[in-house]
Design an enzyme around this catalytic site. Structure first.
Site, PDB file in Angstrom:
ATOM      1  N   LEU A 127     -18.549 -12.491  -6.740  1.00  0.00           N
ATOM      2  CA  LEU A 127     -17.414 -11.577  -6.909  1.00  0.00           C
ATOM      3  C   LEU A 127     -16.891 -11.576  -8.340  1.00  0.00           C
ATOM      4  CD1 LEU A 127     -15.494 -12.368  -3.593  1.00  0.00           C
ATOM      5  CD2 LEU A 127     -17.243 -10.639  -4.020  1.00  0.00           C
TER       6      LEU A 127
ATOM      7  N   GLN B 243     -31.331  -4.744   2.383  1.00  0.00           N
ATOM      8  CA  GLN B 243     -31.169  -3.747   1.334  1.00  0.00           C
ATOM      9  C   GLN B 243     -31.881  -4.132   0.034  1.00  0.00           C
ATOM     10  OE1 GLN B 243     -26.768  -4.359   1.779  1.00  0.00           O
ATOM     11  NE2 GLN B 243     -26.738  -3.824  -0.369  1.00  0.00           N
TER      12      GLN B 243
ATOM     13  N   GLN C 258     -34.839   2.552  28.085  1.00  0.00           N
ATOM     14  CA  GLN C 258     -33.524   2.930  27.558  1.00  0.00           C
ATOM     15  C   GLN C 258     -32.589   1.728  27.543  1.00  0.00           C
ATOM     16  OE1 GLN C 258     -31.050   6.580  28.555  1.00  0.00           O
ATOM     17  NE2 GLN C 258     -30.300   5.123  30.050  1.00  0.00           N
TER      18      GLN C 258
ATOM     19  N   SER D 255     -33.746   8.995  41.889  1.00  0.00           N
ATOM     20  CA  SER D 255     -33.695   9.709  40.611  1.00  0.00           C
ATOM     21  C   SER D 255     -33.167  11.107  40.891  1.00  0.00           C
ATOM     22  CB  SER D 255     -35.113   9.808  40.032  1.00  0.00           C
ATOM     23  OG  SER D 255     -35.193  10.882  39.129  1.00  0.00           O
TER      24      SER D 255
ATOM     25  N   GLY E  79     -13.569  -6.570 -10.230  1.00  0.00           N
ATOM     26  CA  GLY E  79     -13.633  -5.315  -9.458  1.00  0.00           C
ATOM     27  C   GLY E  79     -13.418  -5.582  -7.972  1.00  0.00           C
ATOM     28  N   HIS E  80     -14.000  -6.646  -7.485  1.00  0.00           N
ATOM     29  CA  HIS E  80     -13.803  -7.010  -6.071  1.00  0.00           C
ATOM     30  C   HIS E  80     -12.351  -7.410  -5.819  1.00  0.00           C
ATOM     31  CE1 HIS E  80     -18.258  -7.882  -6.447  1.00  0.00           C
ATOM     32  NE2 HIS E  80     -18.228  -7.120  -5.373  1.00  0.00           N
TER      33      HIS E  80
ATOM     34  N   GLY F 140     -28.588   1.807  34.374  1.00  0.00           N
ATOM     35  CA  GLY F 140     -29.535   1.520  35.449  1.00  0.00           C
ATOM     36  C   GLY F 140     -30.792   0.849  34.921  1.00  0.00           C
TER      37      GLY F 140
ATOM     38  N   LYS G  29     -33.599   1.233  36.202  1.00  0.00           N
ATOM     39  CA  LYS G  29     -34.738   2.126  36.386  1.00  0.00           C
ATOM     40  C   LYS G  29     -35.228   2.659  35.036  1.00  0.00           C
ATOM     41  CE  LYS G  29     -34.978   6.465  37.998  1.00  0.00           C
ATOM     42  NZ  LYS G  29     -36.032   7.042  37.143  1.00  0.00           N
TER      43      LYS G  29
HETATM   44  O1  PAF Z   1     -21.909  -2.906  -2.133  1.00  0.00           O
HETATM   45  C1  PAF Z   1     -22.216  -3.987  -1.613  1.00  0.00           C
HETATM   46  O2  PAF Z   1     -21.787  -5.057  -2.059  1.00  0.00           O
HETATM   47  C2  PAF Z   1     -23.144  -4.010  -0.442  1.00  0.00           C
HETATM   48  O3  PAF Z   1     -24.045  -2.966  -0.488  1.00  0.00           O
HETATM   49  C3  PAF Z   1     -22.382  -3.992   0.912  1.00  0.00           C
HETATM   50  C4  PAF Z   1     -21.556  -2.732   1.058  1.00  0.00           C
HETATM   51  C5  PAF Z   1     -21.482  -5.202   1.013  1.00  0.00           C
HETATM   52  C6  PAF Z   1     -23.388  -4.044   2.060  1.00  0.00           C
HETATM   53  O4  PAF Z   1     -24.167  -5.190   2.054  1.00  0.00           O
END
Ligand code: PAF
Length: 293
Positions: free
Chosen positions: A35, A63, A160, A192, A38-39, A154, A156
């Site tokens: 961090l 990601q 899903q 069904s 900005g955070h 269900g 069945k």
């Molecule tokens: O911007 C980030 O720090 C990341 O992409 C987030 C939004 C925490 C998702 O992992």
């Protein structure tokens, strides 16, 4: 400031913190840690507006396209916690990878669509799908729990049900999924809404589906080889029934059973699935085998 490591701790802490306010509001600041000022600004903006502010710290592998990039991403939890506390956050959610992805790589993910494939998305394929998936999970995780929330499906529609369970697991929907056993006619036909389109002869012919499934369940219960081919032959002996598939699968992944498990005395658990066209109607049915039953 409280630190939660698990979803359960996070939900409990947020519920307790919120209960101190008459008109509570909850602000969540998702981060990947490492961090900076900005955070801190994000947290301060949330603190100015909300009664309880939580920040999450989770380096989301989904990601990162390049494993080396994920490896080298800075992990500075102690300094992050200090920064969050001085910015006024009241709760930190710092889950492990196992806690966020207990089933391993999520099978069901959020797709970022076409906007996820341009600019940054063009140079980092899959990045936004991964980011949105974890954000969805974190948003669900941050939802204050309403007690006793369940949804009923269900058995069945086994596939899903498995997908809904998997989505709820993969994306942390704050709801418990309950599978309800298939209801059958006295002769064994799975109920069904489509059964009404069967003629009397077709409804009689359709019974071969549940008979074949029961045959497999009985063999599984006696720990015999399943001999799926003979169960399929039973279905194929009925001229009004056009078999699409009869398959025995893992009940979670729906991967077909490996040859040695199909051909040797049955142990463990599995799910037998069948689909067939009977006259104008496509019917599906399934039966749990072994300890899944
Ligand atoms: O911007 C980030 O720090 C990341 O992409 C987030 C939004 C925490 C998702 O992992």
């Amino acid at each position: 400031m409280r630190i939660a490591r698990t979803l359960a701790e996070f939900r409990q802490a947020s519920t307790e913190l919120l209960s101190a306010f008459d008109q509570p509001s909850f602000g969540l600041v998702p981060t990947m840690g490492a961090l900076h000022a900005g955070h801190a600004e994000l947290v301060r903006a949330a603190v100015a507006a909300e009664s309880v502010v939580a920040a999450s710290i989770f380096v989301n592998p989904l990601q990162f396209g390049d494993p080396a990039d994920l490896e080298r991403y800075p992990r500075t939890l102690e300094a992050d916690v200090e920064l969050l506390e001085s910015a006024g956050a009241t709760l930190v959610f710092a889950p492990s990878q196992q806690e966020m992805y207990p089933g391993g790589e999520p099978m069901v993910r959020v797709s970022a669509g076409s906007l996820g494939t341009v600019f940054e998305g063009a140079s980092r394929p899959g990045h936004f799908d991964g980011a949105l998936t974890v954000v969805a999970k974190l948003l669900h995780a941050g939802t204050p729990q309403s007690a006793g929330y369940r949804a009923y499906f269900g058995q069945k529609d086994a596939q899903q049900l498995a997908l809904v369970r998997r989505m709820v697991l993969d994306l942390n929907f704050p709801v418990q999924i309950v599978g309800v056993p298939t209801v059958r006619s006295a002769e064994g036909l799975a109920l069904s809404s489509r059964n009404r389109f069967l003629s009397t002869a077709e409804a009689g012919a359709a019974l071969v589906l549940s008979r074949a499934l029961r045959l497999l369940a009985e063999r599984a219960a006696r720990h015999e080889a399943l001999d799926i081919d003979s169960a399929a032959a039973l279905i194929n002996s009925e001229p009004l029934v056009d078999l699409d598939y009869l398959e025995v699968v893992d009940p979670l992944s729906f991967a077909p059973l490996a040859a040695e498990r199909r051909e040797t005395p049955f142990t463990g658990s599995a799910l037998a699935l069948v689909a067939a066209k009977v006259g104008p109607v496509r019917l599906i049915d399934n039966i749990p085998l072994g300890s899944a039953g």
